[in-house]
Design a protein around this motif. Sequence first.
Motif, PDB file in Angstrom:
ATOM      1  N   HIS A   1       0.887  -1.162  -0.062  1.00 56.27           N
ATOM      2  CA  HIS A   1      -0.105  -0.119   0.087  1.00 56.27           C
ATOM      3  C   HIS A   1       0.771   1.285   0.035  1.00 56.27           C
ATOM      4  CE1 HIS A   1      -3.461   2.295   0.377  1.00 56.27           C
ATOM      5  NE2 HIS A   1      -3.275   2.643   1.532  1.00 56.27           N
TER       6      HIS A   1
ATOM      7  N   GLU B   1       3.686   0.147 -11.424  1.00 57.61           N
ATOM      8  CA  GLU B   1       3.947   1.648 -10.752  1.00 57.61           C
ATOM      9  C   GLU B   1       5.604   1.910 -10.840  1.00 57.61           C
ATOM     10  OE1 GLU B   1       2.006   2.551  -7.154  1.00 57.61           O
ATOM     11  OE2 GLU B   1       0.167   1.240  -7.745  1.00 57.61           O
TER      12      GLU B   1
ATOM     13  N   ASN C   1      -3.722  -1.575 -11.655  1.00 57.23           N
ATOM     14  CA  ASN C   1      -4.352  -1.844 -10.415  1.00 57.23           C
ATOM     15  C   ASN C   1      -5.391  -2.841 -10.526  1.00 57.23           C
ATOM     16  OD1 ASN C   1      -3.186   1.153 -10.193  1.00 57.23           O
ATOM     17  ND2 ASN C   1      -4.474   1.088  -8.425  1.00 57.23           N
TER      18      ASN C   1
ATOM     19  N   GLU D   1      -8.329  -0.794   2.645  1.00 54.14           N
ATOM     20  CA  GLU D   1      -7.563   0.416   2.843  1.00 54.14           C
ATOM     21  C   GLU D   1      -7.383   0.744   1.218  1.00 54.14           C
ATOM     22  OE1 GLU D   1      -3.608  -0.648   3.994  1.00 54.14           O
ATOM     23  OE2 GLU D   1      -3.202  -2.180   2.538  1.00 54.14           O
TER      24      GLU D   1
ATOM     25  N   LEU E   1      -8.553   2.214  -2.741  1.00 52.66           N
ATOM     26  CA  LEU E   1      -9.498   2.833  -2.996  1.00 52.66           C
ATOM     27  C   LEU E   1     -11.163   2.249  -3.166  1.00 52.66           C
ATOM     28  CD1 LEU E   1     -10.373   5.910  -4.084  1.00 52.66           C
ATOM     29  CD2 LEU E   1     -10.243   5.174  -6.237  1.00 52.66           C
TER      30      LEU E   1
ATOM     31  N   PRO F   1     -13.171   9.585   1.084  1.00 51.22           N
ATOM     32  CA  PRO F   1     -11.998  10.584   0.899  1.00 51.22           C
ATOM     33  C   PRO F   1     -11.302  10.412  -0.360  1.00 51.22           C
ATOM     34  CG  PRO F   1     -11.597   8.448   1.990  1.00 51.22           C
ATOM     35  CD  PRO F   1     -12.865   8.354   1.553  1.00 51.22           C
TER      36      PRO F   1
ATOM     37  N   TYR G   1      -8.634  11.969  -2.889  1.00 49.73           N
ATOM     38  CA  TYR G   1      -7.228  12.685  -2.601  1.00 49.73           C
ATOM     39  C   TYR G   1      -7.332  13.746  -3.764  1.00 49.73           C
ATOM     40  CZ  TYR G   1      -5.257   8.848   0.048  1.00 49.73           C
ATOM     41  OH  TYR G   1      -5.433   7.650   0.999  1.00 49.73           O
TER      42      TYR G   1
ATOM     43  N   ARG H   1      -6.183   5.809 -13.061  1.00 46.60           N
ATOM     44  CA  ARG H   1      -5.549   4.327 -12.909  1.00 46.60           C
ATOM     45  C   ARG H   1      -6.149   3.347 -13.969  1.00 46.60           C
ATOM     46  NH1 ARG H   1      -2.703   6.882 -10.428  1.00 46.60           N
ATOM     47  NH2 ARG H   1      -1.774   6.965  -8.237  1.00 46.60           N
TER      48      ARG H   1
ATOM     49  N   ASN I   1     -10.152   8.995 -10.867  1.00 44.40           N
ATOM     50  CA  ASN I   1     -10.719   8.475  -9.596  1.00 44.40           C
ATOM     51  C   ASN I   1     -12.202   8.904  -9.207  1.00 44.40           C
ATOM     52  OD1 ASN I   1      -8.121   7.010  -8.809  1.00 44.40           O
ATOM     53  ND2 ASN I   1      -7.440   8.912  -7.855  1.00 44.40           N
TER      54      ASN I   1
ATOM     55  N   ARG J   1      -2.344  12.875  -1.621  1.00 47.28           N
ATOM     56  CA  ARG J   1      -1.169  11.985  -1.328  1.00 47.28           C
ATOM     57  C   ARG J   1       0.042  12.742  -1.736  1.00 47.28           C
ATOM     58  NH1 ARG J   1      -1.487   6.100  -4.122  1.00 47.28           N
ATOM     59  NH2 ARG J   1      -2.646   5.800  -2.024  1.00 47.28           N
TER      60      ARG J   1
ATOM     61  N   HIS K   1       1.882  12.204  -5.468  1.00 46.43           N
ATOM     62  CA  HIS K   1       0.839  11.340  -5.954  1.00 46.43           C
ATOM     63  C   HIS K   1       0.935  11.305  -7.533  1.00 46.43           C
ATOM     64  CE1 HIS K   1      -4.004  10.733  -5.924  1.00 46.43           C
ATOM     65  NE2 HIS K   1      -3.170   9.770  -6.469  1.00 46.43           N
TER      66      HIS K   1
HETATM   67  P1  TYD Z   1      -4.870   2.984  -4.230  1.00 41.27           P
HETATM   68  O1  TYD Z   1      -6.110   2.184  -4.326  1.00 41.27           O
HETATM   69  O2  TYD Z   1      -4.276   3.135  -3.020  1.00 41.27           O
HETATM   70  O3  TYD Z   1      -3.838   2.220  -5.370  1.00 41.27           O
HETATM   71  P2  TYD Z   1      -2.435   2.825  -6.060  1.00 41.27           P
HETATM   72  O4  TYD Z   1      -2.065   4.130  -5.018  1.00 41.27           O
HETATM   73  O5  TYD Z   1      -1.529   1.793  -5.822  1.00 41.27           O
HETATM   74  O6  TYD Z   1      -2.701   3.235  -7.210  1.00 41.27           O
HETATM   75  O7  TYD Z   1      -5.341   4.316  -4.926  1.00 41.27           O
HETATM   76  C1  TYD Z   1      -5.925   4.256  -6.112  1.00 41.27           C
HETATM   77  C2  TYD Z   1      -6.021   5.819  -6.376  1.00 41.27           C
HETATM   78  O8  TYD Z   1      -7.044   6.213  -5.499  1.00 41.27           O
HETATM   79  C3  TYD Z   1      -4.834   6.523  -6.357  1.00 41.27           C
HETATM   80  O9  TYD Z   1      -4.719   7.458  -7.257  1.00 41.27           O
HETATM   81  C4  TYD Z   1      -4.931   7.111  -4.769  1.00 41.27           C
HETATM   82  C5  TYD Z   1      -6.562   7.323  -4.738  1.00 41.27           C
HETATM   83  N1  TYD Z   1      -6.970   7.316  -3.312  1.00 41.27           N
HETATM   84  C6  TYD Z   1      -7.971   8.016  -2.939  1.00 41.27           C
HETATM   85  O10 TYD Z   1      -8.256   8.952  -3.675  1.00 41.27           O
HETATM   86  N2  TYD Z   1      -8.438   8.037  -2.092  1.00 41.27           N
HETATM   87  C7  TYD Z   1      -8.269   7.091  -1.109  1.00 41.27           C
HETATM   88  O11 TYD Z   1      -8.546   6.818   0.133  1.00 41.27           O
HETATM   89  C8  TYD Z   1      -7.358   6.043  -1.433  1.00 41.27           C
HETATM   90  C9  TYD Z   1      -6.935   4.936  -0.560  1.00 41.27           C
HETATM   91  C10 TYD Z   1      -6.818   6.170  -2.654  1.00 41.27           C
END
Ligand code: TYD
Length: 351
Positions: A88, A134, A186, A195, A197, A212, A214, A221, A256, A288, A291
Amino acid sequence: MNHTILITGGAGFIGSHLTRLFVTKYPDYKIVNLDKLTYAGNLENLKDVENKPNYKFVKGDITDIEFVKKLFEEYKFTGVLHCAAESHVDRSISDPLAFVKTNVLGTVTLLQTAKDFWEDELQGKLFYHISTDEVYGSLGEEGFFTEETSYDPRSPYSASKASSDHFVRAFYHTYKLPVIISNCSNNYGPYHFPEKLIPLCINNILNQKPLPIYGKGENVRDWLFVEDHVKAIDVIFHKGKAGETYNIGGHNEWKNIDIIKELCKQMDEKLGREKGESEKLITFVKDRAGHDMRYAIDATKLKEELGWKPSLQFEEGLSKTIDWYLNNKEWLQHVTTGNYQNYYETQYDKR
Ligand code: TYD
Ligand code: NAD
């Protein structure tokens, strides 16, 4: 041929789908699942195969070389499907060292042990390393990652995976260890830890909690149904060429924010809620750190050389995934309360 295969991280999200596929599709193979059962490892994911005669679970750490050696001595593996990892990105930002330990040191421990055990007879052996897109970094609006794209990891997670990929190739070139790497986009689907998305938002929609997002939710993705990923691994394991890398992806890019709106729409319908109700839960939060903007895989090589392509359209895969979570509320409850961590004691310690 008959294999004895070590699957590492088989109690995790992708590893459990991979274990299920190999245990049920290849009854003549012996499958040993080595997993440390970190917070991400959940033996409840494998309840349906745990009593199959060709399956064995072993609790242990891939960084423990003496333990890994003993396992190779005992089972005389002919193949390794290496899934175990810290996976993660957000956790890698708060604890990068844990990612170096498992993803780099753990991978090298397995490579070193496989090399030592196989060096007299490399024929019929394969070390298959499961990796991520990634490692290639972040794309702008145009272009795709191919197998030739230069590595440009930007998070501690992707840097640790990139490093492990480099070690796998180094063992191929230096010691002729037969290796294959696949880099996948993904994944989503059943047994995904909430945990990440998609499962996080399914759980929060169910419980009417904020979703939430980001930054502005503009990051893209490329989503692949997990069962399609493990089918690709099966094809590559059996037909792929040692020393090669294969990209796996669904040509399925989503921002997203759009994915979450689709999720809200489908869940409102399935839960009999008013149209638009769940979208009200969308909450934009602090972005993030570092990001990555966009990931997108070009999987032409896999399609043309080995004939694999994804079987599901995204809306259908998402619908199947939501149905699974709605029908497996107990799994979700165990995961969110931490109860799944007692499963090992109740199921295995008594044996
Ligand atoms: P994630 O599922 O953590 O996979 P990765 O970072 O490995 O691609 O996240 C997918 C996308 O979603 C990524 O652009 C970050 C975003 N995200 C959010 O917007 N909110 C969240 O709570 C999470 C966990 C991820
Ligand atoms: P996950 O976090 O769900 O599962 C990881 C598993 O590894 C867990 O069962 C955990 O207990 C185990 N593990 C962790 N550290 C260990 C150690 N030191 N020793 C033994 N076992 C240990 O991860 P996932 O999403 O299933 O990902 C599996 C692999 O696929 C990873 O290598 C990841 O980089 C790669 N990958 C994941 C995705 C994705 O979208 N999830 C996409 C492409 C590639």
